[in-house]
Design a protein around this motif. Structure first.
Motif, PDB file in Angstrom:
ATOM      1  N   TYR A   1       1.231  -1.150   0.081  1.00  0.00           N
ATOM      2  CA  TYR A   1       0.039   0.460   0.296  1.00  0.00           C
ATOM      3  C   TYR A   1       0.766   1.033  -0.126  1.00  0.00           C
ATOM      4  O   TYR A   1       0.429   2.473  -1.009  1.00  0.00           O
ATOM      5  CB  TYR A   1      -0.998  -0.193   1.266  1.00  0.00           C
ATOM      6  CG  TYR A   1      -2.009   0.880   1.223  1.00  0.00           C
ATOM      7  CD1 TYR A   1      -3.244   1.017   0.954  1.00  0.00           C
ATOM      8  CD2 TYR A   1      -1.928   2.408   1.435  1.00  0.00           C
ATOM      9  CE1 TYR A   1      -4.380   1.810   1.264  1.00  0.00           C
ATOM     10  CE2 TYR A   1      -2.717   3.020   1.602  1.00  0.00           C
ATOM     11  CZ  TYR A   1      -3.940   2.682   1.461  1.00  0.00           C
ATOM     12  OH  TYR A   1      -4.880   4.039   1.285  1.00  0.00           O
TER      13      TYR A   1
ATOM     14  N   THR B   1      -4.771   7.484  -3.595  1.00  0.00           N
ATOM     15  CA  THR B   1      -6.149   6.307  -2.894  1.00  0.00           C
ATOM     16  C   THR B   1      -7.083   6.767  -3.414  1.00  0.00           C
ATOM     17  O   THR B   1      -8.074   5.441  -3.657  1.00  0.00           O
ATOM     18  CB  THR B   1      -5.876   7.006  -1.249  1.00  0.00           C
ATOM     19  OG1 THR B   1      -6.019   8.069  -1.185  1.00  0.00           O
ATOM     20  CG2 THR B   1      -4.422   6.364  -1.050  1.00  0.00           C
TER      21      THR B   1
ATOM     22  N   CYS C   1      -5.794   0.284  -4.216  1.00  0.00           N
ATOM     23  CA  CYS C   1      -6.561   1.179  -2.676  1.00  0.00           C
ATOM     24  C   CYS C   1      -8.030   0.200  -1.953  1.00  0.00           C
ATOM     25  O   CYS C   1      -7.540   0.582  -1.189  1.00  0.00           O
ATOM     26  CB  CYS C   1      -6.598   2.535  -2.708  1.00  0.00           C
ATOM     27  SG  CYS C   1      -6.015   3.349  -1.889  1.00  0.00           S
TER      28      CYS C   1
ATOM     29  N   ALA D   1      -7.570  -3.012  -0.299  1.00  0.00           N
ATOM     30  CA  ALA D   1      -6.598  -3.039   0.213  1.00  0.00           C
ATOM     31  C   ALA D   1      -7.404  -2.267   1.611  1.00  0.00           C
ATOM     32  O   ALA D   1      -6.916  -3.057   2.610  1.00  0.00           O
ATOM     33  CB  ALA D   1      -4.939  -2.896  -0.194  1.00  0.00           C
ATOM     34  N   ARG D   2      -7.599  -1.488   2.355  1.00  0.00           N
ATOM     35  CA  ARG D   2      -7.949  -0.841   2.850  1.00  0.00           C
ATOM     36  C   ARG D   2      -8.738  -1.485   3.615  1.00  0.00           C
ATOM     37  O   ARG D   2      -7.989  -1.493   5.107  1.00  0.00           O
ATOM     38  CB  ARG D   2      -8.628   0.617   2.424  1.00  0.00           C
ATOM     39  CG  ARG D   2      -7.956   1.496   2.556  1.00  0.00           C
ATOM     40  CD  ARG D   2      -9.029   2.561   2.415  1.00  0.00           C
ATOM     41  NE  ARG D   2      -7.931   3.290   1.795  1.00  0.00           N
ATOM     42  CZ  ARG D   2      -8.723   5.113   0.849  1.00  0.00           C
ATOM     43  NH1 ARG D   2     -10.156   4.722   0.622  1.00  0.00           N
ATOM     44  NH2 ARG D   2      -8.021   5.614   0.259  1.00  0.00           N
TER      45      ARG D   2
END
Length: 153
Positions: A113, A123, A129, A132-133
């Protein structure tokens, strides 16, 4: 013959013979190790090396992106290639693993990240992104965060 001590007295004890299951298991283990060693030797080149594809996780590429930025040597073309590799290795759950076929791992996911952010990915605009968060937040809430992740800028 084995022995043991009891309050200053030594008593001899006969060894217990291994059961047939233990003997069978030990024999199979020895044969399995021998077959594995023979297979590896059959793959070895005459000069003594083995040739094969080296597979690893994305932490090396992520660290390298960070390293190049710290040194002020972040070549955009090189960074783009590294970032593309990292993006391609993202798992369906949004994280990154530490071995091929493995589950998401918090350290590898945080490094990827951050590296992709250094590579210039926005982002808000990047799908990686957004995926991934949740992986990071769920892993961070359910496990202890590794030191190397907590000290990354």
């Amino acid at each position: 013959m084995a022995s043991f001590a009891r309050m200053g007295q030594e008593i001899s004890v006969a060894p217990v013979p291994a059961s047939w299951q233990e003997r069978d298991w030990a024999e199979r283990l020895e044969k399995t190790i021998e077959r594995g060693a023979n297979h590896l030797l059959s793959l070895q080149a005459e000069e003594g090396y083995w040739q094969g594809e080296l597979e690893a996780d994305t932490t090396l590429e992520s660290d390298y992106i960070y390293y190049l930025h710290v040194l002020g040597k972040a070549d955009p073309e090189r960074i783009a290639k590294l970032a593309n590799y990292v993006r391609r290795r993202q798992l369906a759950d949004g994280g990154w693993s530490i071995y091929p076929g493995g589950p998401s791992e918090l350290n590898a996911t945080c490094k990827a990240y951050f590296a992709l952010k250094l590579a210039g990915d926005s982002t808000e605009a990047r799908i990686w992104c957004k995926r991934a968060r949740p992986s990071i937040f769920s892993a961070a809430s359910s496990t202890r965060i590794p030191t190397c992740v907590s000290i990354w800028p």
